[in-house]
Design a protein around this motif. Structure first.
Motif, PDB file in Angstrom:
ATOM      1  N   UNK A  72       5.439  -6.723  -4.729  1.00 38.14           N
ATOM      2  CA  UNK A  72       4.348  -7.607  -5.145  1.00 38.14           C
ATOM      3  C   UNK A  72       3.134  -6.775  -5.497  1.00 38.14           C
ATOM      4  N   UNK A  73       2.144  -7.425  -6.060  1.00 42.96           N
ATOM      5  CA  UNK A  73       0.909  -6.714  -6.395  1.00 42.96           C
ATOM      6  C   UNK A  73       0.232  -6.155  -5.147  1.00 42.96           C
ATOM      7  N   UNK A  74       0.319  -6.912  -4.047  1.00 41.04           N
ATOM      8  CA  UNK A  74      -0.285  -6.442  -2.798  1.00 41.04           C
ATOM      9  C   UNK A  74       0.395  -5.186  -2.298  1.00 41.04           C
ATOM     10  N   UNK A  75       1.724  -5.169  -2.407  1.00 37.89           N
ATOM     11  CA  UNK A  75       2.469  -3.976  -1.970  1.00 37.89           C
ATOM     12  C   UNK A  75       2.105  -2.772  -2.854  1.00 37.89           C
ATOM     13  N   UNK A  76       1.982  -3.002  -4.124  1.00 38.62           N
ATOM     14  CA  UNK A  76       1.621  -1.910  -5.025  1.00 38.62           C
ATOM     15  C   UNK A  76       0.230  -1.365  -4.708  1.00 38.62           C
ATOM     16  N   UNK A  77      -0.712  -2.261  -4.410  1.00 41.50           N
ATOM     17  CA  UNK A  77      -2.062  -1.815  -4.051  1.00 41.50           C
ATOM     18  C   UNK A  77      -2.039  -1.018  -2.756  1.00 41.50           C
ATOM     19  N   UNK A  78      -1.221  -1.462  -1.789  1.00 46.41           N
ATOM     20  CA  UNK A  78      -1.131  -0.744  -0.531  1.00 46.41           C
ATOM     21  C   UNK A  78      -0.571   0.654  -0.730  1.00 46.41           C
ATOM     22  N   UNK A  79       0.450   0.785  -1.548  1.00 46.15           N
ATOM     23  CA  UNK A  79       1.046   2.091  -1.783  1.00 46.15           C
ATOM     24  C   UNK A  79       0.065   3.021  -2.495  1.00 46.15           C
ATOM     25  N   UNK A  80      -0.711   2.469  -3.423  1.00 40.72           N
ATOM     26  CA  UNK A  80      -1.752   3.268  -4.075  1.00 40.72           C
ATOM     27  C   UNK A  80      -2.753   3.785  -3.042  1.00 40.72           C
ATOM     28  N   UNK A  81      -3.149   2.905  -2.110  1.00 39.62           N
ATOM     29  CA  UNK A  81      -4.122   3.280  -1.088  1.00 39.62           C
ATOM     30  C   UNK A  81      -3.553   4.342  -0.152  1.00 39.62           C
ATOM     31  N   UNK A  82      -2.291   4.183   0.263  1.00 37.63           N
ATOM     32  CA  UNK A  82      -1.666   5.161   1.139  1.00 37.63           C
ATOM     33  C   UNK A  82      -1.581   6.540   0.476  1.00 37.63           C
ATOM     34  N   UNK A  83      -1.176   6.552  -0.787  1.00 43.44           N
ATOM     35  CA  UNK A  83      -1.067   7.837  -1.477  1.00 43.44           C
ATOM     36  C   UNK A  83      -2.432   8.505  -1.584  1.00 43.44           C
ATOM     37  N   UNK A  84      -3.465   7.721  -1.823  1.00 45.55           N
ATOM     38  CA  UNK A  84      -4.804   8.276  -1.937  1.00 45.55           C
ATOM     39  C   UNK A  84      -5.285   8.839  -0.601  1.00 45.55           C
ATOM     40  N   UNK A  85      -5.076   8.069   0.491  1.00 47.10           N
ATOM     41  CA  UNK A  85      -5.553   8.500   1.808  1.00 47.10           C
ATOM     42  C   UNK A  85      -4.774   9.702   2.338  1.00 47.10           C
ATOM     43  N   UNK A  86      -3.460   9.687   2.088  1.00 46.87           N
ATOM     44  CA  UNK A  86      -2.637  10.761   2.630  1.00 46.87           C
ATOM     45  C   UNK A  86      -2.826  12.089   1.883  1.00 46.87           C
ATOM     46  N   UNK A  87      -3.282  12.028   0.661  1.00 45.82           N
ATOM     47  CA  UNK A  87      -3.517  13.263  -0.116  1.00 45.82           C
ATOM     48  C   UNK A  87      -4.948  13.738  -0.012  1.00 45.82           C
TER      49      UNK A  87
END
Length: 615
Positions: free
Chosen positions: A523-538
Motif C-alpha cells: 500500500x502507499x502507507x507501506x511504501x512511505x514507511x519503507x522510504x522512511x526506514x531506508x532514509x533513517x538507517x542510512x
C-alpha cells in the motif's frame, strides 16, 4: 338441645372473641359450653393457640382453666344439659304411638299374622321410627364425644391440643416471643419438646428470644433436637438469625454438643462465623470445638473466617491448629476481593510459602492473579516476602513468564507500569535482557528471542508498552526480526514512531536498497514507511544520540554487574519503584541538568506513543 351446627357456631364465636381480646365475650362463650381446645375448621387453630399467638396472658389463663376445671361455677352458668338429646321432628302419624303398642304387638303375633292388616302396618312404622331414632342419636353422641372433647361424658379437655398445623399453643407463644404465655403453658404441663410438622420444637421457633429460650431450657427442652428438613438444631437457628444472647444461653446448657452438625455438615463454629457471630465463634474455639471439619461444600471454619475478612478470628483459628485446604484458594480469594491484610496474615503463617504455588481452576497462581487483576500492592507484598525467604523462592515464581503475562493482560499503559516496575524491582535483571532459552510457558516461536518481553509487546500491537520497556533499559537484542516483519506488514498505529525510536537507540533494520524490488501488493502507507526506514538507517546518528546510548549502556551494565555480584539485593540503591525505574535513579545521581536527564530518560527528541495514548 345440643347440635353440631350450634356447637360449631359457638366455638367460632369463642375464637373470634379470643382473637379480638374480649374477655367478657370469651367467658360468655365458655359459660355456654364452648370448648377452648376445639380446632377451628376455618383457621385450623384452637382458642388456646390463638390466645398464645396474640400473647394475651389473661385470656390464656382463663382458657386453660376452662379445660382443667370445667366444673367451676363460672363455667356452669347458663350451660345446657348436654346429656339430654332431643329430636325436633317426629314422623307424621307417630304422635299417638306408645311403647305398649309394641308390647301388644309382640304378645299377639297371631293377630299380626292374621287378618288385621291395619295393626301390621302400624307395627312396621313403629319399628322403623325407633331404628332411625337410635341411629341418629348414636351419631350425635359419637360426634360430640370425639370432636368437642366429650363434655357429655365429663372428660377434661387438653389445653395443649395439637392443631391442623401440628402446632401446640406453646409453639405459637414461643414463636412470637410471648415469654409470660410460655411460662404459663409450661407451668400447666406443656411439653417443651413437642414437634410440629417440620420437626421444630418450641425451642426452635423461639430461638431468637432470650427469655423464651431460658424458660424452655429450664423446663427440659432438648437443645440438640433437629428439624426434619435441614437437621438444624435450635442453636443453628439462633446463629442464623443472629441472636447472640439466645445462642449463649444454649451454650450454657450442660447437654449441648458443640460439634453438632446439620444435614449440610455445618458446625456451630461455621455457622457462627458465616453469620458474623464472632464472639460465639471465639467461645467455641476456646471450648475446643473441632476446627477442621468440612461441610458438604468442603469448606472449613478457616475458609469462612477468611471470607469474612476477620483478622483476629483467622489468627485464632491458625494458632489453634486450623489447616489450610488447597482447593479453598484462600490467597486467590484475598487478591480477587482486595484483602491485603488477610493476605499478609496467611502468607506470614505459611512457613514454606507453598500457597504461592497453588493454581486455581483457571490455572493462575496468586502472583499471576495479582498481575491480571492489576493489584500491584498485593503483588509487591508477595514478592517482597518471597525475596526475604531467598532467591530460590523468587526463581520458582518465574518472574519472566509473569512479566509476559503482564504485557498480555495490560489494559492500559498506566496499569502496566505499576505491575512492571514491581516485577523489575524483584528480578535480577533478566527480564530486560535477551532470553537465554526459547522455552516458555506463554510464548511459542521457532526463534530463540521470540519469548522476550519486547517481542511479546510488538506481536500484540502494544507499541506503547514496547516503548516503555526500551526506556526502562530493555536490550535491543530482545527484538525478534519476525516481529519486525510483522510490524512492517500489519502497520499498527504508532509503528513509524517506534521504528524511529529504535533506530535512534542503535537498532539496525534490514531495508530495501531500491524500492523497485518492492512487492506490487504494498500500500502507499507501506511504501512511505519503507522510504522512511531506508532514509533513517542510512543516516548516521548524531553525537548526542551516540552519547546518550553510551551513557545508558554503561549504567545498565553497572546495574547488571551489581545484581550479579555477591552483594545482597536489599543493599542495592537502585531498585525500581512505582514512580522510578532503576536506570532513572542512577541517572538522577549524576547531578546533571534536568533537561539532560529528560533527554536520557524520556527521549524527548522523539515522538512518544505512550504520551499519545495517555492523553
Amino acid at each position: 338441645m345440643y347440635s353440631y351446627t350450634s356447637t360449631y357456631d359457638l366455638n367460632e364465636r369463642l375464637l373470634n372473641a379470643v382473637h379480638s381480646g374480649n374477655y367478657d365475650h370469651t367467658l360468655s362463650c365458655l359459660m355456654q359450653g364452648a370448648k377452648a381446645s376445639n380446632i377451628s375448621l376455618t383457621c385450623g387453630r384452637t382458642a388456646l393457640g390463638t390466645a398464645a399467638l396474640i400473647g394475651d396472658v389473661e385470656l390464656l389463663e382463663l382458657l386453660i382453666q376452662s379445660c382443667e376445671e370445667p366444673d367451676l361455677d363460672i363455667f356452669r352458668e347458663n350451660r345446657p344439659n348436654s346429656s339430654e338429646i332431643e329430636l325436633d321432628i317426629t314422623p307424621d302419624g307417630m304422635d299417638c304411638l306408645e311403647w305398649e303398642d309394641e308390647f301388644v304387638a309382640d304378645s299377639d303375633t297371631d293377630s299380626l299374622n292374621g287378618n288385621d292388616e291395619h295393626m301390621k302396618e302400624e307395627f312396621t312404622s313403629l319399628y322403623y321410627y325407633y331404628a332411625k331414632t337410635f341411629e341418629i342419636t348414636g351419631s350425635i353422641v359419637s360426634r360430640i364425644e370425639s370432636y368437642f372433647g366429650g363434655r357429655a361424658s365429663g372428660k377434661k379437655q387438653d389445653p395443649h391440643t395439637i392443631d391442623t398445623r401440628s402446632m401446640t399453643p406453646l409453639h405459637y407463644a414461643a414463636a412470637c416471643g410471648h415469654s409470660e404465655c410460655v411460662r404459663l403453658l409450661l407451668e400447666h404441663g406443656a411439653d417443651a419438646n413437642k414437634i410440629d410438622s417440620k420437626g421444630c420444637t418450641p425451642l426452635h421457633v423461639g430461638s431468637e428470644y432470650n427469655e423464651v429460650t431460658r424458660l424452655l431450657l429450664k423446663f427440659g427442652a432438648n437443645v440438640n433436637s433437629k428439624t426434619f428438613h435441614m437437621g438444624d438444631t435450635p442453636l443453628h437457628l439462633a446463629l442464623r438469625t443472629r441472636c447472640p444472647m439466645s445462642a449463649k444461653i444454649m451454650l450454657q446448657s450442660e447437654l449441648i454438643q458443640i460439634n453438632e452438625t446439620n444435614d449440610n455438615a455445618e458446625t456451630y463454629l461455621m455457622c457462627a462465623i458465616a453469620n458474623e457471630q464472632y464472639d460465639i465463634a471465639m467461645e467455641l474455639i476456646q471450648r475446643g470445638a473441632r476446627l477442621n471439619l468440612q461441610d458438604k461444600e468442603g469448606y472449613t471454619a478457616l475458609y469462612y473466617a477468611v471470607v469474612q475478612n476477620n483478622i483476629s478470628l483467622t489468627t485464632s483459628l491458625l494458632e489453634h491448629g486450623a489447616r489450610r485446604i488447597t482447593p479453598h484458594y484462600l490467597l486467590h480469594y484475598c487478591i480477587a476481593n482486595n484483602m491485603p491484610e488477610m493476605l499478609k496474615l496467611l502468607l506470614n503463617r505459611d512457613t514454606h510459602l507453598n500457597s504461592l504455588f497453588v493454581r486455581n481452576q483457571d490455572g493462575f497462581e496468586p502472583i499471576s492473579l495479582a498481575i491480571v487483576t492489576h493489584n500491584y500492592e498485593m503483588l509487591q507484598h508477595m514478592l517482597n516476602l518471597a525475596w526475604i525467604r531467598g532467591p530460590s523462592v523468587l526463581n520458582l515464581l518465574r518472574l519472566t513468564d509473569n512479566f509476559l503475562l503482564a504485557i498480555q493482560s495490560a489494559e492500559n499503559i498506566k496499569n502496566f507500569i505499576n505491575i512492571a516496575r514491581i516485577l523489575l524491582a524483584y528480578s535480577d535483571g533478566t527480564i530486560l535482557r535477551p532470553p537465554k532459552s526459547k522455552h516458555s510457558i506463554n510464548v511459542l516461536c521457532c526463534e530463540s528471542n521470540c519469548n522476550s518481553a519486547l517481542t511479546k509487546a510488538l506481536t500484540l500491537n502494544k507499541l506503547d508498552i514496547a516503548e516503555f520497556l526500551l526506556k526502562e533499559g530493555a536490550d535491543l537484542k530482545q527484538i525478534c526480526h519476525s516481529a519486525v516483519n510483522y510490524l512492517r506488514n500489519s502497520l499498527p498505529m504508532g509503528c513509524k514512531e517506534f521504528f524511529k525510536l529504535t533506530i535512534y537507540m542503535g537498532f539496525q533494520y534490514p531495508f530495501y536498497k531500491s524500492l523497485n524490488t518492492s512487492s506490487p501488493d504494498w500500500t502507499n502507507t507501506r511504501c512511505e514507511l519503507e522510504h522512511e526506514l531506508r532514509f533513517l538507517c542510512t543516516r548516521p546518528l548524531s553525537l548526542q544520540m551516540l552519547t546518550r546510548n553510551c551513557i545508558r549502556w554503561k549504567l545498565l551494565h553497572k546495574f547488571h554487574h551489581l545484581t550479579n555480584s555477591t552483594v545482597e539485593f536489599s543493599c542495592q540503591q537502585y531498585r525500581a519503584t512505582i514512580t522510578k525505574s532503576s536506570l532513572q535513579q542512577m541517572i538522577e545521581q549524576l547531578e546533571i541538568p534536568k533537561c539532560l536527564q529528560t533527554y536520557l530518560i524520556d527521549f524527548n527528541d522523539c515522538d512518544s506513543i505512550m504520551r499519545q495514548k495517555q492523553m
